[in-house]
Scaffold this motif. Structure first.
Motif, PDB file in Angstrom:
ATOM      1  N   GLU A  54       0.825  -1.210   0.000  1.00 40.93           N
ATOM      2  CA  GLU A  54       0.000   0.000   0.000  1.00 40.93           C
ATOM      3  C   GLU A  54       0.860   1.262   0.000  1.00 40.93           C
ATOM      4  N   ILE A  55       1.956   1.245   0.765  1.00 41.13           N
ATOM      5  CA  ILE A  55       2.819   2.427   0.834  1.00 41.13           C
ATOM      6  C   ILE A  55       3.506   2.662  -0.505  1.00 41.13           C
ATOM      7  N   GLU A  56       4.015   1.600  -1.118  1.00 45.79           N
ATOM      8  CA  GLU A  56       4.668   1.765  -2.423  1.00 45.79           C
ATOM      9  C   GLU A  56       3.669   2.204  -3.483  1.00 45.79           C
ATOM     10  N   ALA A  57       2.441   1.711  -3.410  1.00 45.76           N
ATOM     11  CA  ALA A  57       1.425   2.131  -4.384  1.00 45.76           C
ATOM     12  C   ALA A  57       1.074   3.607  -4.234  1.00 45.76           C
ATOM     13  N   THR A  58       1.252   4.149  -3.024  1.00 46.47           N
ATOM     14  CA  THR A  58       1.004   5.579  -2.793  1.00 46.47           C
ATOM     15  C   THR A  58       2.163   6.442  -3.281  1.00 46.47           C
ATOM     16  N   LEU A  59       3.380   5.953  -3.104  1.00 48.18           N
ATOM     17  CA  LEU A  59       4.564   6.750  -3.425  1.00 48.18           C
ATOM     18  C   LEU A  59       5.019   6.600  -4.875  1.00 48.18           C
ATOM     19  N   TYR A  60       4.709   5.469  -5.495  1.00 52.67           N
ATOM     20  CA  TYR A  60       5.227   5.175  -6.832  1.00 52.67           C
ATOM     21  C   TYR A  60       4.085   4.721  -7.743  1.00 52.67           C
ATOM     22  N   PRO A  61       4.268   4.823  -9.059  1.00 49.50           N
ATOM     23  CA  PRO A  61       3.199   4.429  -9.992  1.00 49.50           C
ATOM     24  C   PRO A  61       3.092   2.909 -10.150  1.00 49.50           C
ATOM     25  N   VAL A  62       2.789   2.245  -9.051  1.00 51.16           N
ATOM     26  CA  VAL A  62       2.632   0.788  -9.091  1.00 51.16           C
ATOM     27  C   VAL A  62       1.398   0.415  -9.894  1.00 51.16           C
ATOM     28  N   HIS A  63       0.318   1.154  -9.676  1.00 52.64           N
ATOM     29  CA  HIS A  63      -0.928   0.915 -10.397  1.00 52.64           C
ATOM     30  C   HIS A  63      -1.070   1.949 -11.508  1.00 52.64           C
ATOM     31  N   MET A  64      -1.506   1.494 -12.663  1.00 50.66           N
ATOM     32  CA  MET A  64      -1.695   2.405 -13.797  1.00 50.66           C
ATOM     33  C   MET A  64      -3.017   3.146 -13.644  1.00 50.66           C
ATOM     34  N   SER A  65      -3.005   4.414 -13.987  1.00 56.45           N
ATOM     35  CA  SER A  65      -4.180   5.266 -13.764  1.00 56.45           C
ATOM     36  C   SER A  65      -5.304   4.977 -14.747  1.00 56.45           C
ATOM     37  N   THR A  66      -4.980   4.505 -15.943  1.00 59.69           N
ATOM     38  CA  THR A  66      -6.001   4.239 -16.954  1.00 59.69           C
ATOM     39  C   THR A  66      -6.405   2.768 -16.929  1.00 59.69           C
ATOM     40  N   THR A  67      -7.607   2.508 -17.431  1.00 58.25           N
ATOM     41  CA  THR A  67      -8.085   1.128 -17.494  1.00 58.25           C
ATOM     42  C   THR A  67      -7.267   0.346 -18.518  1.00 58.25           C
ATOM     43  N   PRO A  68      -6.694  -0.794 -18.133  1.00 60.43           N
ATOM     44  CA  PRO A  68      -5.868  -1.552 -19.069  1.00 60.43           C
ATOM     45  C   PRO A  68      -6.649  -1.963 -20.309  1.00 60.43           C
ATOM     46  N   SER A  69      -6.074  -1.731 -21.463  1.00 60.90           N
ATOM     47  CA  SER A  69      -6.685  -2.136 -22.726  1.00 60.90           C
ATOM     48  C   SER A  69      -5.589  -2.279 -23.765  1.00 60.90           C
ATOM     49  N   GLY A  70      -5.820  -3.130 -24.749  1.00 62.18           N
ATOM     50  CA  GLY A  70      -4.845  -3.317 -25.807  1.00 62.18           C
ATOM     51  C   GLY A  70      -3.871  -4.440 -25.497  1.00 62.18           C
ATOM     52  N   GLU A 101      -1.392  -3.476 -12.759  1.00 58.85           N
ATOM     53  CA  GLU A 101      -0.112  -2.986 -12.249  1.00 58.85           C
ATOM     54  C   GLU A 101       0.872  -2.759 -13.396  1.00 58.85           C
ATOM     55  N   SER A 102       1.747  -1.786 -13.190  1.00 63.12           N
ATOM     56  CA  SER A 102       2.815  -1.550 -14.148  1.00 63.12           C
ATOM     57  C   SER A 102       3.893  -2.614 -13.987  1.00 63.12           C
ATOM     58  N   TRP A 103       4.618  -2.853 -15.067  1.00 63.40           N
ATOM     59  CA  TRP A 103       5.744  -3.780 -14.997  1.00 63.40           C
ATOM     60  C   TRP A 103       6.933  -3.054 -14.381  1.00 63.40           C
ATOM     61  N   ARG A 104       7.825  -3.816 -13.772  1.00 62.55           N
ATOM     62  CA  ARG A 104       9.019  -3.226 -13.177  1.00 62.55           C
ATOM     63  C   ARG A 104      10.252  -3.727 -13.933  1.00 62.55           C
ATOM     64  N   VAL A 105      11.024  -2.784 -14.425  1.00 59.10           N
ATOM     65  CA  VAL A 105      12.246  -3.104 -15.155  1.00 59.10           C
ATOM     66  C   VAL A 105      13.410  -2.524 -14.364  1.00 59.10           C
ATOM     67  N   MET A 106      14.317  -3.382 -13.918  1.00 54.14           N
ATOM     68  CA  MET A 106      15.427  -2.939 -13.080  1.00 54.14           C
ATOM     69  C   MET A 106      16.685  -2.754 -13.908  1.00 54.14           C
ATOM     70  N   THR A 107      17.372  -1.651 -13.649  1.00 59.67           N
ATOM     71  CA  THR A 107      18.671  -1.405 -14.278  1.00 59.67           C
ATOM     72  C   THR A 107      19.727  -1.249 -13.197  1.00 59.67           C
ATOM     73  N   LYS A 108      20.955  -1.486 -13.599  1.00 57.60           N
ATOM     74  CA  LYS A 108      22.077  -1.363 -12.656  1.00 57.60           C
ATOM     75  C   LYS A 108      23.276  -0.806 -13.404  1.00 57.60           C
ATOM     76  N   VAL A 109      23.880   0.241 -12.830  1.00 60.09           N
ATOM     77  CA  VAL A 109      25.126   0.781 -13.359  1.00 60.09           C
ATOM     78  C   VAL A 109      26.227   0.465 -12.370  1.00 60.09           C
ATOM     79  N   GLU A 110      27.413   0.272 -12.871  1.00 55.65           N
ATOM     80  CA  GLU A 110      28.533  -0.107 -12.021  1.00 55.65           C
ATOM     81  C   GLU A 110      28.796   0.974 -10.979  1.00 55.65           C
ATOM     82  N   GLY A 111      28.868   0.538  -9.728  1.00 53.74           N
ATOM     83  CA  GLY A 111      29.145   1.469  -8.651  1.00 53.74           C
ATOM     84  C   GLY A 111      27.936   2.223  -8.144  1.00 53.74           C
ATOM     85  N   GLY A 112      26.759   1.987  -8.711  1.00 49.83           N
ATOM     86  CA  GLY A 112      25.564   2.700  -8.293  1.00 49.83           C
ATOM     87  C   GLY A 112      24.479   1.757  -7.818  1.00 49.83           C
ATOM     88  N   PRO A 113      23.439   2.279  -7.167  1.00 54.11           N
ATOM     89  CA  PRO A 113      22.350   1.419  -6.682  1.00 54.11           C
ATOM     90  C   PRO A 113      21.450   0.997  -7.838  1.00 54.11           C
TER      91      PRO A 113
END
Length: 436
Positions: A54-70, A101-113
């Motif tokens: 619930e907290i992450e859904a409030t702070l981040y776009p976990v849920h898409m605002s529009t009705t899923p279609s397509g 819900e939106s998909w989550r794609v993780m990236t990583k750069v060397e030396g960074g979070p």
């Protein structure tokens, strides 16, 4: 003086009662004195972490605002959009269990979070991002004291052991005897009896759940938990007899607790791609799935199910060159020891039995916080002649007996045992100074 002496013991006991009781009271007092601030922090952060979705859904776009279609875009297109936009390499793709819900794609750069990008799977738009695990990662690190590094993790193990001791001694002290009820709140808020009863009643009601939280939190620790994982793996009590890739940290965290130990394997050069890897995971019945991309040439894909209940735990490895499933590990393959640990973790996090489970864990966190707040008040109300002091010392025989029982707990949890020895040494030194 006699009247004062008779009121100085909890539960209406008198100073000539058993030394065993007074020794238990003294251990309870010192245990609380040592760990109350950390337990209060754990209670607050634990309560917040129960509501991570619930907290992450409030702070981040976990849920898409529009009705899923397509139709959904291929996962490779989503990864390409993120890599082109950020210039960083994609390491993981999370397909949620629900279409909203939106998909989550993780990236990583060397030396960074690592950075999680929330992506609309129908048009490839990046809706937002979460760096380094975001707000809930901070809460988790506070809960585990990971912000202080290896020292903090070991301190958590010590605190968990002392919390177990607090529960055991507290239950003994509050156990109904000689007209002293376990559940009662008497007197006025200005008096000591009210606060003592409030503290004791809360403790008696919640001790079982707090004890459960302390024990089931131990597997996350490095020393005790790491040793337990090694024992489980070495004796085939949980992990299937299958080779496991050398996990990177993010991939290792995606696995069930009992699958985090293992040796390396390597496959042939080649890559079937993320689209085919996700199709294979879907064909094997995985809905919500976290797909970890190969970390190096020849390494396989890892598909881990998104776990809510313990029995949801599943991980498959897919050969990147051929698409063959070389490992398929799930709950049915776990031994009884591994199942017990996974069940404990899922219940600890309030997930195993739905909302009832979460509310019970929340109640335990709130009771623990109230116990941390009422304990100093009880101590303050108990002061005599304006001076704060520890509970009266017991007889040497009683002290030795209770110390032996406490150190038995210390044998089960070695870091806690070491801290107990330090506490015993400190009390002995103080006693020597008083008698000098």
């Amino acid at each position: 003086m006699a009247a004062c002496a008779r009121d100085s013991e909890p539960g209406g006991r008198t100073m000539d009662d058993t030394g065993f009781y007074r020794a238990m009271w003294r251990w309870h007092f010192y245990a609380g004195l040592i760990v109350l601030p950390v337990l209060a922090l754990m209670a607050v952060t634990g309560a917040l972490y129960l509501y991570k979705p619930e907290i992450e859904a409030t702070l981040y776009p976990v849920h898409m605002s529009t009705t899923p279609s397509g139709a959904l875009l291929p996962p490779s297109r989503l990864a390409a959009v993120v890599e082109r936009t950020t210039g960083a390499q994609v390491t993981q793709i999370v397909r949620p269990a629900t279409m909203s819900e939106s998909w989550r794609v993780m990236t990583k750069v060397e030396g960074g979070p690592p950075t999680v990008h929330f992506v609309d799977p129908r048009d490839g738009r990046i809706l937002g991002q979460m760096r380094g695990g975001g707000f809930m990662k901070v809460i988790k690190d506070l809960h585990s004291l990971a912000l202080t590094g290896p020292v903090g993790n070991r301190l958590v193990e010590v605190v968990a052991g002392w919390a177990i001791l607090l529960c055991i001694t507290g239950l003994y002290l509050r156990w109904p005897r000689r007209g002293q009820p376990a559940l009662a709140i008497r007197g006025r808020a200005s008096g000591r009896l009210f606060w003592r009863d409030l503290h004791g009643t809360l403790g008696f009601l919640s001790a079982g759940v707090i004890l459960f939280l302390a024990v089931t939190g131990m597997p996350w620790t490095e020393v005790w938990g790491g040793g337990l994982r090694a024992v489980v793996a070495a004796n085939d009590w949980g992990r299937p007899k299958m080779a496991v890739i050398p996990w990177s940290a993010p991939a290792k965290d995606a696995l069930p607790w009992t699958l985090r130990e293992g040796g390396p394997i390597a496959g042939d050069a080649g890559d079937i791609g993320v689209d085919q890897a996700l199709r294979i995971a879907t064909a094997h019945g995985m809905g919500g799935v976290q797909l970890i991309l190969p970390a190096s040439p020849g390494a396989p894909y890892l598909a881990a199910s998104i776990v809510t209940q313990a029995q949801d735990a599943r991980a498959i490895t897919i050969d990147a060159a051929s698409g063959a499933v070389v490992q398929d590990m799930d709950w049915r393959m776990f031994g009884p020891g591994a199942k017990a640990v996974e069940w404990g973790i899922a219940t600890h996090q309030g997930q195993q039995y739905g909302e009832v489970n979460r509310l019970l864990m929340l109640a335990a966190c709130l009771c623990l916080l109230l116990l941390c707040l009422t304990a100093p008040v009880v101590w303050w109300k108990r002061r005599q002649q304006g001076r704060l002091s520890a509970p009266p010392a017991a007889t040497p025989a009683a002290r030795r007996m209770v110390a032996g029982l406490m150190l038995f707990i210390g044998l089960l949890f070695p870091l806690t045992g070491l801290s107990m020895l330090v506490a015993l040494l400190g009390e002995w030194i103080m006693g020597q100074r008083r008698t000098a």
